[in-house]
Design an enzyme around this catalytic site. Structure first.
Site, PDB file in Angstrom:
ATOM      1  N   LYS A  51       7.128   7.237  -2.641  1.00 27.05           N
ATOM      2  CA  LYS A  51       7.756   6.841  -1.379  1.00 27.05           C
ATOM      3  C   LYS A  51       6.878   7.191  -0.173  1.00 27.05           C
ATOM      4  CE  LYS A  51      12.506   7.079  -3.105  1.00 27.05           C
ATOM      5  NZ  LYS A  51      13.817   7.739  -3.018  1.00 27.05           N
TER       6      LYS A  51
ATOM      7  N   SER B 217      19.475   6.717  -3.029  1.00 21.19           N
ATOM      8  CA  SER B 217      18.579   7.300  -2.025  1.00 21.19           C
ATOM      9  C   SER B 217      18.574   6.537  -0.703  1.00 21.19           C
ATOM     10  CB  SER B 217      17.151   7.381  -2.582  1.00 21.19           C
ATOM     11  OG  SER B 217      16.641   6.094  -2.824  1.00 21.19           O
TER      12      SER B 217
ATOM     13  N   GLY C  79       5.311   6.204 -15.612  1.00 18.54           N
ATOM     14  CA  GLY C  79       4.705   5.796 -14.360  1.00 18.54           C
ATOM     15  C   GLY C  79       4.786   4.298 -14.166  1.00 18.54           C
ATOM     16  N   PRO C  80       4.437   3.817 -12.987  1.00 19.92           N
ATOM     17  CA  PRO C  80       4.499   2.384 -12.689  1.00 19.92           C
ATOM     18  C   PRO C  80       3.511   1.596 -13.555  1.00 19.92           C
ATOM     19  CG  PRO C  80       4.195   3.692 -10.695  1.00 19.92           C
ATOM     20  CD  PRO C  80       3.959   4.601 -11.837  1.00 19.92           C
ATOM     21  N   PRO C  81       3.690   0.297 -13.642  1.00 16.89           N
ATOM     22  CA  PRO C  81       2.741  -0.521 -14.419  1.00 16.89           C
ATOM     23  C   PRO C  81       1.340  -0.471 -13.826  1.00 16.89           C
ATOM     24  CG  PRO C  81       4.752  -1.757 -13.927  1.00 16.89           C
ATOM     25  CD  PRO C  81       4.804  -0.513 -13.107  1.00 16.89           C
ATOM     26  N   GLY C  82       0.348  -0.484 -14.712  1.00 19.61           N
ATOM     27  CA  GLY C  82      -1.030  -0.599 -14.262  1.00 19.61           C
ATOM     28  C   GLY C  82      -1.713   0.698 -13.891  1.00 19.61           C
ATOM     29  N   VAL C  83      -1.070   1.856 -14.148  1.00 18.73           N
ATOM     30  CA  VAL C  83      -1.702   3.126 -13.763  1.00 18.73           C
ATOM     31  C   VAL C  83      -2.500   3.723 -14.923  1.00 18.73           C
ATOM     32  CG1 VAL C  83      -0.025   3.651 -11.976  1.00 18.73           C
ATOM     33  CG2 VAL C  83       0.397   4.443 -14.312  1.00 18.73           C
ATOM     34  N   GLY C  84      -2.533   3.045 -16.084  1.00 11.76           N
ATOM     35  CA  GLY C  84      -3.406   3.491 -17.171  1.00 11.76           C
ATOM     36  C   GLY C  84      -2.742   4.293 -18.256  1.00 11.76           C
ATOM     37  N   LYS C  85      -1.438   4.102 -18.480  1.00 11.08           N
ATOM     38  CA  LYS C  85      -0.739   4.889 -19.509  1.00 11.08           C
ATOM     39  C   LYS C  85      -1.246   4.544 -20.916  1.00 11.08           C
ATOM     40  CE  LYS C  85       3.293   3.376 -18.182  1.00 11.08           C
ATOM     41  NZ  LYS C  85       2.849   2.550 -17.045  1.00 11.08           N
ATOM     42  N   THR C  86      -1.309   3.243 -21.205  1.00 12.37           N
ATOM     43  CA  THR C  86      -1.732   2.818 -22.545  1.00 12.37           C
ATOM     44  C   THR C  86      -3.193   3.157 -22.795  1.00 12.37           C
ATOM     45  OG1 THR C  86      -0.120   1.007 -22.464  1.00 12.37           O
ATOM     46  CG2 THR C  86      -1.871   0.843 -24.104  1.00 12.37           C
TER      47      THR C  86
END
Length: 785
Positions: free
Chosen positions: A731, A688, A364-371
Site C-alpha cells: 500500500k 481496510s 506474493g503478487p504475480p510476477g515477483v519470482g515465486k516459481t
C-alpha cells in the site's frame, strides 16, 4: 406383347380402387400375399373382389401414417389382380395379388370410403440395340453374382431367375429380390424408360456386390483373429502348466524372459520389506493370469508403478553456504528475507545432515519470482525439481490417486511427481495452492494436509499404490497470491514467507541483470550492438507498466527488441542501436500511465484510500455525494459484503458523533447518501477502506474539501477506533507510485514500518492514528512543515 397380355390390358378399367402399401413395393409379374387390416383397405379389397378383381397398388411415402390421404402415396405403382382372399382372425384379410403391369395415377376421384383413382398404363418397350443387349446381359450377370454371394437368397430364387427369358420380367424379378430400401425400389417404378431402369439396377447391384465383398473380408479377419486368440490361449495354458511342472521340479520360476526381467527390476528397486512382499504377491498373480484377461494389464501397470517410483535413490545435497548464496543471487535480485531462510535451512542441514518439516509457502503478487525462486532453491541444493500446478484442481483423487477398481486408474499427482523426479529427496513445487477448489468429488486441500504434515507424510498412502510411501525427505515449496485464500489448517502446516512487490529501483536492476540479457539472446541481438540506457529502462518501468512483479516489464522490453530486430533486417542496419528515454515512445507508443501528482486537486466528497490486491498495492478513490431523499445509503462499484458493512459502520459512527464533525444530528432524515468506488467492472472487498469511506462522507456532509495528496487505510469500529490492516508495504508503495505525500495508517501497524524498505518510506510522511477524529486533522487542514 403376347395375345394374353393384350387381352389383360384391354380388360383393365381406367378407374381402379387404390390400396396403399406400407414398407413394400410390388412389381409387375410378382405374386405376393398382403395382410390387410385397416378399415379403408378392407373396403378396397372387398370392392376389387366384387368388381373384376383389379386393384392399383401404391406405396406410402411415410409408413407411419395410419390413414393416408391422396398426397401421402406415390403416384407410380403396379396394377394387380386379386387371386385369392382369405379371412383371418382379428378382422384381418390375407390378399394374394398378382402384379400385371406398371401404372400411374392421373387423378383421384371424389372422396369416398376408400381411394379411387383414374389410372393410366405405363407401356414399356425394349428397343433392339447393342447397348440394350449389353445392359440386359450385364444386369443378369451381376444378379447371378449377387445371388451366389448373398446368403439370404435361396438357390430356388436363383434357379427361377435362370428360367426367365423376357427382359422386362428379368428386370422386375431382380428389383423384387434385391435387399434394398423402399425408396430405392420405388425409384425404379418412377423411371419410364427400360434403358434407365436397367442402368439404375446395374448401379444398385454393383454397390451391393461391393458391400458383400467387404462383409466377407470382415468375416475372414474376425475368423482369423478368433483362431489366433484361441491358439494363443491354448499355448499360454500349456506354458502355465509347464511352468508349474518346472516349479515343482525346482526349475525357472519366472517362466517367460519378460517375467524374468520384471522380477529382476522388482528386486533391484530396493523396496521396503512390506512393499516388496506386496510386489511379489502381485507378481505371482500376474504369472497365473492369461495376458488376454483385463486383470493382466491392471496388475502389470501396478507393478510398473511400484518398480518405477523411487524407494531408495537419493541425490547428494550441496551444503556449501557460499555456493547456495551465489546461485540465489545469480538468479534473483533482492528477496533478502527469503534468501536468508534458505541459507538458515542449509546451515541446519550442515549440522544435522537431515531435517524434516521443510515446507515453505511463498506468498506474493504475480510476477515477483515465486516459481523461479523455487527452481533456484533446487538448483542451489543440487536436487531434482518437479513443479505441480494446483490451480483449478477440485478432485481429491488428483492428490491421492484413483483406486485400482476404476478403469484407467492411476496414482495421484504426488506419486507421479516422485516418479518424474527419480529420487526420494526432490524439491516439489505446489504452485497456486490458493487456487484449489472443491466439489462433490472431495476436497483436495484436505488430502494435502497429510502430504504437508511432517508428522504424517512419512507414511503417505496413495489410493492406487495402497502401500505407505515416505515423503519426509521431500522439500515442499508452495506458492500463493493471496494468503487468506489458503485454508487455515494448511497454513498451520507451512512456514509462510511474504514476497512483497518490487520497487522501481529493484525492477531496474532485475531488467539490467536478468531480463535484458535473456531477451537480447532470444531475439538474436548482440549486446555490443544494442544498448539500453538506464533512463530508458526507468521510462518503461514508470510510464508503461504498473505492476508488482516484472512480467509486463519483460513483455514491453520484448516488444522493443522485436522492433529493433525488424529495423536491423529491413534496413540492413549494422551500426550500434541505443535506446534512450526519449526514443522509448517511438517503439512503445504513447505512455500508458501517468503520475497522479500532476492531478492533485482537493475535492469535496472525494478521498483517496489504499488497497491491496492479488496484483499488489493500488490506490482507491472513494466518491460520496449527498442529495435530498429519505435516509437511504446507496453503494455502487461492485463492492463486496465486507466493504458494504464497513460503509454502514462508518455512517453509523458519523450519525452518532455528528456534532464532532459540525454536522446536523438529523442530517440523515431528509438526505440520501451515495457512495461510489470507480472502476466498477473490478470487484472490490475488504475492511481496510472503512476509514476512507468515513472521511469521504464527512467531507460531503460538512462541505469541506479533502486533500488529494493524503491517502489512508484502516478498518474502523462503531466506536471510531482504527484497526490494523495487512499489505502495508504494498500500500505504501502504491502511494509512492501515485504521487501521494502523506499516508495515514493504523497505530497498530506502526511496528510493521521497520519491515518496510527504506526506499518505499523515502519521501512519504507516514502518520499513525488511533481514532477517526485524528484523520480529520490531516485531511481537512493544511499540514505544517
Amino acid at each position: 406383347m403376347s395375345q394374353h397380355e393384350y387381352s389383360i390390358e384391354k380388360s383393365i378399367p381406367k378407374i381402379l380402387p387404390v390400396l396403399p402399401l406400407r414398407d413394400i413395393v410390388i412389381f409387375p409379374h410378382m405374386i405376393f400375399p398382403l395382410l390387410v387390416g385397416r378399415t379403408s383397405s378392407l373396403k378396397v379389397a372387398q370392392y376389387a373382389l366384387n368388381h373384376q378383381k383389379y386393384i392399383f397398388l401404391a406405396t406410402q411415402k411415410d409408413s407411419s401414417v395410419d390413414e393416408p390421404l391422396n398426397d401421402d402415396i406415390h403416384r407410380e405403382g403396379t396394377i394387380a389382380s386379386i387371386i385369392q382372399l382369405v379371412k383371418l382372425p382379428n378382422n384381418i384379410i390375407k390378399v394374394l395379388v398378382d402384379g400385371l403391369m406398371q401404372g400411374r395415377i392421373d387423378s383421384f376421384l371424389e372422396p369416398k370410403e376408400f381411394m379411387m383413382a383414374e389410372v393410366s398404363l405405363t407401356k414399356l418397350k425394349i428397343e433392339s440395340s447393342e447397348e440394350m443387349t449389353a445392359l440386359i446381359r450385364h444386369s443378369s450377370s451381376l444378379f447371378s453374382e449377387y445371388a451366389r454371394s448373398n446368403r439370404n437368397i435361396s438357390p430356388e430364387v436363383f434357379g427361377a431367375f435362370e428360367t426367365i427369358t423376357d427382359p422386362l420380367r428379368k428386370l422386375y424379378f431382380i428389383a423384387a429380390n434385391i435387399l434394398q430400401t423402399v425408396d430405392v425400389k420405388q425409384k425404379l417404378l418412377q423411371l419410364q424408360n427400360p434403358k434407365e431402369q436397367f442402368t439404375e439396377i446395374i448401379k444398385i447391384l454393383t454397390g451391393e456386390i461391393n458391400i458383400l465383398k467387404i462383409e466377407r473380408e470382415i468375416d475372414i479377419k474376425v475368423h482369423d483373429n478368433i483362431q489366433k486368440t484361441q491358439r494363443k490361449f491354448i499355448i499360454q495354458e500349456q506354458m502355465k502348466i509347464l511352468n508349474e511342472e518346472l516349479s515343482d521340479l525346482g526349475g525357472e520360476e519366472e517362466g517367460t524372459p519378460e517375467m524374468a526381467q520384471l522380477k529382476k527390476t522388482i528386486e533391484e528397486a530396493k523396496m521396503p520389506p512390506l512393499v516388496y512382499d506386496r510386489a511379489i504377491e502381485e507378481f505371482n498373480k500376474l504369472k497365473k493370469t492369461p495376458s488376454m484377461f483385463p486383470e493382466f494389464t491392471v496388475i502389470r501397470n501396478y507393478l510398473d508403478w511400484l518398480k518405477d517410483v523411487p524407494w531408495s535413490v537419493k541425490t547428494k545435497d550441496t551444503l556449501k553456504i557460499a555456493h547456495v548464496k551465489k546461485i540465489l543471487n545469480e538468479d534473483h535480485f533482492g528477496l533478502k528475507k527469503t534468501k536468508e531462510r534458505i541459507i538458515e535451512y542449509i546451515a541446519v542441514l550442515n549440522l544435522v545432515k537431515e531435517m524434516k518439516g521443510q515446507i515453505l509457502c511463498l506468498v506474493g503478487p504475480p510476477g515477483v519470482g515465486k516459481t523461479s525462486l523455487a527452481r533456484s532453491i533446487a538448483r542451489a541444493l543440487g536436487r531434482k525439481f518437479v513443479r505441480m500446478s494446483l490451480g483449478g484442481v477440485r478432485d481429491e483423487a488428483e492428490i491421492r490417486g484413483h483406486r485400482r477398481t476404476y478403469i484407467g486408474s492411476m496414482p495421484g499427482k504426488i506419486i507421479q511427481a516422485m516418479k518424474k523426479a527419480g529420487a526420494i529427496n526432490p524439491v516439489i513445487l505446489l504452485d497456486e495452492i490458493d487456487k484449489m477448489s472443491m466439489d462433490f468429488r472431495g476436497d483436495p486441500s484436505a488430502a494435502l494436509l497429510e502430504v504437508l504434515d511432517p508428522e504424517q507424510n512419512s507414511t503417505f498412502n496413495d489410493h492406487y499404490l495402497e502401500v505407505d510411501y515416505d515423503l519426509s525427505k521431500v522439500m515442499f515449496i508452495t506458492t500463493a497470491n493471496i494468503r487468506y485464500h489458503i485454508p487455515l489448517p494448511l497454513q498451520d502446516r507451512m512456514e509462510i514467507i511474504e514476497l512483497s512487490s518490487y520497487l522501481d529501483f529493484e525492477k531496474l536492476q532485475i531488467a539490467k541483470r536478468h531480463i535484458l540479457p535473456k531477451l537480447l539472446k532470444n531475439h538474436g541481438l548482440k549486446e555490443n550492438k544494442t544498448h539500453f540506457e538506464e533512463k530508458s529502462l526507468s521510462e518503461v518501468i514508470r510510464y508503461y507498466t504498473r505492476e508488482s512483479g516484472v512480467r509486463n516489464l519483460e513483455r514491453e522490453l520484448a516488444t522493443i527488441c522485436r522492433k529493433i530486430a525488424t529495423e536491423i533486417v529491413s534496413k540492413n542496419k549494422k551500426s550500434k542501436i541505443t535506446i534512450s528515454d526519449k526514443s522509448v515512445s517511438s517503439y512503445l507508443g504513447v505512455q500508458k500511465y501517468r503520475h497522479r501528482a500532476t492531478d492533485l486537486k482537493s475535492k469535496i466528497g472525494s478521498v483517496t484510500g489504499l488497497a491491496w490486491t492479488s496484483m499488489g498495492g493500488d490506490i482507491l478513490s472513494i466518491e460520496v455525494t449527498v442529495m435530498k431523499g429519505s435516509g437511504k445509503l446507496t453503494l455502487t462499484g461492485q463492492l463486496g459484503d465486507i466493504m458494504k458493512e464497513s460503509a454502514q459502520a462508518a455512517l453509523s459512527y458519523i450519525r452518532s458523533n455528528a456534532k464532532k464533525f459540525k454536522i446536523k444530528p438529523d442530517f440523515f432524515s431528509d438526505k440520501e447518501i451515495h457512495i461510489h468506488v470507480p472502476e466498477g467492472a473490478i470487484p472490490k472487498d475488504g475492511p481496510s477502506a472503512g476509514i476512507t469511506m468515513a472521511m469521504a462522507m464527512i467531507s460531503a456532509l460538512s462541505g469541506v474539501a479533502a486533500r488529494s495528496d493524503v491517502a489512508m487505510t484502516g478498518e474502523i469500529t462503531l466506536r471510531g477506533k482504527i484497526l490494523a490492516i495487512g499489505g502495508l508495504n504494498e500500500k505504501l508503495l502504491a502511494a509512492k507510485r501515485n504521487g501521494i505525500t502523506t499516508v495515514l495508517i493504523p497505530k497498530e501497524n506502526e511496528k510493521d514500518l521497520s519491515e518496510v524498505h527504506i526506499e518505499v518510506k523515502k519521501g512519504l510522511r507516514i502518520i499513525p492514528i488511533q481514532k477517526i477524529e485524528e484523520a480529520t486533522i490531516y485531511l481537512f487542514k493544511k499540514l505544517e512543515n
